[in-house]
Each structure stands twice: as structure tokens, then as C-alpha cells.
Design a protein around this motif. Structure first.
Motif, mmCIF file in Angstrom:
data_model
loop_
_atom_site.group_PDB
_atom_site.id
_atom_site.type_symbol
_atom_site.label_atom_id
_atom_site.label_comp_id
_atom_site.label_asym_id
_atom_site.label_seq_id
_atom_site.Cartn_x
_atom_site.Cartn_y
_atom_site.Cartn_z
ATOM 1 N N UNK A 24 -1.563 28.211 -18.795
ATOM 2 C CA UNK A 24 -2.887 28.832 -18.810
ATOM 3 C C UNK A 24 -3.583 28.499 -20.124
ATOM 4 N N UNK A 25 -3.089 29.079 -21.213
ATOM 5 C CA UNK A 25 -3.584 28.817 -22.556
ATOM 6 C C UNK A 25 -2.400 28.777 -23.500
ATOM 7 N N UNK A 26 -2.568 28.062 -24.599
ATOM 8 C CA UNK A 26 -1.460 27.904 -25.541
ATOM 9 C C UNK A 26 -1.060 29.211 -26.200
ATOM 10 N N UNK A 27 -1.958 30.198 -26.213
ATOM 11 C CA UNK A 27 -1.646 31.469 -26.871
ATOM 12 C C UNK A 27 -1.172 32.543 -25.895
ATOM 13 N N UNK A 28 -0.943 32.170 -24.644
ATOM 14 C CA UNK A 28 -0.418 33.095 -23.644
ATOM 15 C C UNK A 28 0.984 32.672 -23.232
ATOM 16 N N UNK A 29 1.825 33.659 -22.919
ATOM 17 C CA UNK A 29 3.206 33.417 -22.497
ATOM 18 C C UNK A 29 3.344 33.739 -21.012
#
Length: 308
Positions: A24-29
């Protein structure tokens, strides 16, 4: 090419819940057991600010759907928050009617439910209308203006892909002449809020790097004439990502490049003039020429930009 790989891999498996590493995004796990992406924000916000920031990131303030998810949220908090931080905001409130708690999507959260902490909700002093989750996994009602960390969530089911622009946001579109993708925000904001909106989207407030790019913005604005824009706000142009906040008269982009070195620095006649001694932010008229403008007195539409 490699920067597109996570999104392309996701596209290949967009209908498969068994993907081992969807993006999704690099800052989401990604948490496979919940088929969702999560991010805990450490910087404390009010409940309304938390809701807005999750939305700006293309997600929602988390609305727990099961006991296993609550257990996962507790794990997120225990793994990431300092011991003295007792809770994080979630997407539940009773702002519409006292005592009727609902999620941001309108799902009921009964007071009698055992997810509430003992004795809660209390609506102490008739001021507690928002909800946070304690480290125990129990809910508590709290004053909405109090500041707490918060958790944003994006479900795999709701995920979209825009591989041309390396984002899940379908509103971004490419301009291959400038090697960038853009998103036009028609909801006017101050320069500061426009900057924050683009930052939340992992993009930046648009910067003009050539006469061709200035012409591109001019043409885009022509497709949205003032009469088509709803609301009472300044409609002649867009905010841009440059300023002289550091030193009056020394205009630089938000990426640190002197405006004179960007490839485009054509000012409107008589500009910059620092009218009222408080014009420190960048603006482009519909004419395609630059102007300095007050950072907070005006709300304008704007473009977010991301490199491709």
C-alpha cells in the motif's frame, strides 16, 4: 523501474487475499491475519485531526471489527508506544447523539458491549464524545480535543493501484513531458494545509521546473474556470511549493532549491512585492506567472506532485 515493483506485484494479485506481501504505502505494515494495512502515528493529535490525517493518507481511523483485531491493536501499541502512553484514538464517537456510539462508517458500538473499560463510557462533565483504546484493549470515552497517538487502517479489499504514478491513489495522473504525476485538489486550503495534504499523500506541493510545466498548470486551470469552483475563496491560480519563509526575498522551493535554479522564475509584473510585509508563500496566477502571497490569509486550490 524498481520503485514500481511493489505496486505492480500488488496489481498482479489484487484479487488474491493470500498474497504474501501486498503493498500500500512504505509507511504502512500489512497484517495478513486482518487482511489490512496499519500505521500508528506517534505524534499526538486531537480526534478530529487524527481522523483527517488518516483520510489524507487514503485510510481511515481504525474501527476495530473483532477481538483478534483488538488484540493486534494492543500489540501495535505495546510494541511502539512509550510505557507512559496509555491509549490511542480509534474511529468511534457519539457526536451525533449522546450515548449512541457509532464508527466512522455508522456501525453501532453498543454501550453494553464488553469491549468497554469497567464503568465506561462515563461522558465526564458532558464533554467526552470520542473514543480511544487502552492498552488493555478496552474502550474509553474521552474529550475529543485531548491529544493521543492514533492508528490508521486500510483494508486489502479497499486497495486500489495506480502503477503509472506508484501510488494507490487513482486521482494522480502522469504528465510524461515533466516526468511527474499530479493530483488536483479542488477543496481550497491555506498554503500550510496544502503542504500538509501533499505530504500525507507521500507527494509534495507542486513545483514549476520549466515553461512547459507552467503551461501545463495553466491549461489544467483553464479546464476548471472560476465559475466551476464552488465556494467563496480566491480562485485566480494555485499554491506552489516555494517560499521565502527563511529569509525575506530569498525564494526557495520546499525541496531546498533556489527558485532561480528551478528552470522557471517568471514573476507577474510587480511581483514579488511582499504586500503588507507578510507574503512569504508561492502562488501562480491563471496567467501562468508567479506571485508571492500570504500563507494563511487565503485558501486556494493546489496540485500535489510526485516524481515518476
Amino acid at each position: 523501474m524498481f520503485r514500481f515493483l511493489p505496486v505492480l506485484l500488488y496489481c498482479l494479485g489484487i484479487n488474491s487475499a493470500k498474497m504474501t506481501n501486498p503493498f500500500f504505502r512504505s509507511d504502512y505494515t500489512y497484517e495478513p491475519s486482518q487482511e489490512s494495512f496499519y500505521k500508528i502515528h506517534f505524534e499526538t493529535k486531537s480526534w478530529l485531526e487524527a481522523r483527517a490525517l488518516c483520510e489524507a493518507e487514503g485510510t481511515s481511523l481504525v474501527m476495530p471489527e473483532s477481538k483478534p483485531e483488538i488484540e493486534y491493536l494492543v500489540k501495535i501499541m505495546n510494541d511502539n508506544l512509550p510505557e507512559n502512553v496509555i491509549a490511542a484514538y480509534i474511529g468511534i464517537h457519539d457526536m451525533f447523539s449522546e450515548g449512541i456510539f457509532v464508527t466512522l462508517t455508522g456501525r453501532d458500538v453498543p454501550i453494553a458491549h464488553n469491549y468497554w473499560a469497567p464503568g465506561e463510557p462515563t461522558n465526564s462533565n458532558n464533554t467526552e464524545h470520542c473514543v480511544h483504546i487502552l492498552r488493555s484493549g478496552k474502550y474509553n470515552d474521552i474529550v475529543c480535543s485531548n491529544r493521543y497517538p492514533f492508528i490508521c487502517k486500510k483494508t486489502l479489499e479497499s486497495l486500489t493501484a495506480n502503477p503509472r504514478c506508484a501510488t494507490s491513489d487513482l486521482a494522480y495522473f502522469p504528465n510524461y513531458n515533466t516526468s511527474s504525476c499530479y493530483k488536483l485538489h479542488l477543496t481550497p486550503k491555506t498554503w500550510t494545509d496544502a503542504f500538509a495534504t501533499c505530504h500525507a499523500e507521500q507527494s509534495y506541493l507542486a513545483i514549476v521546473n520549466s515553461a512547459d510545466e507552467a503551461q501545463f498548470f495553466k491549461e489544467q486551470l483553464a479546464d476548471h474556470p472560476p465559475a466551476s469552483l464552488h465556494g467563496d475563496f480566491f480562485k485566480d491560480g494555485i499554491y506552489l511549493g516555494f517560499h521565502d519563509l527563511f529569509s525575506e526575498g530569498s525564494h526557495v522551493t520546499i525541496l531546498g532549491t533556489p527558485l532561480s535554479q528551478t528552470g522557471f522564475a517568471q514573476w507577474s509584473p510587480g511581483q514579488p512585492d511582499n504586500a503588507g510585509q507578510n507574503e512569504n508563500c508561492g502562488h501562480m496566477y491563471r496567467s501562468g506567472l508567479l506571485n508571492d502571497i500570504n500563507c494563511s490569509s487565503y485558501k486556494l486550490i493546489f496540485f500535489c506532485e510526485r516524481d515518476i
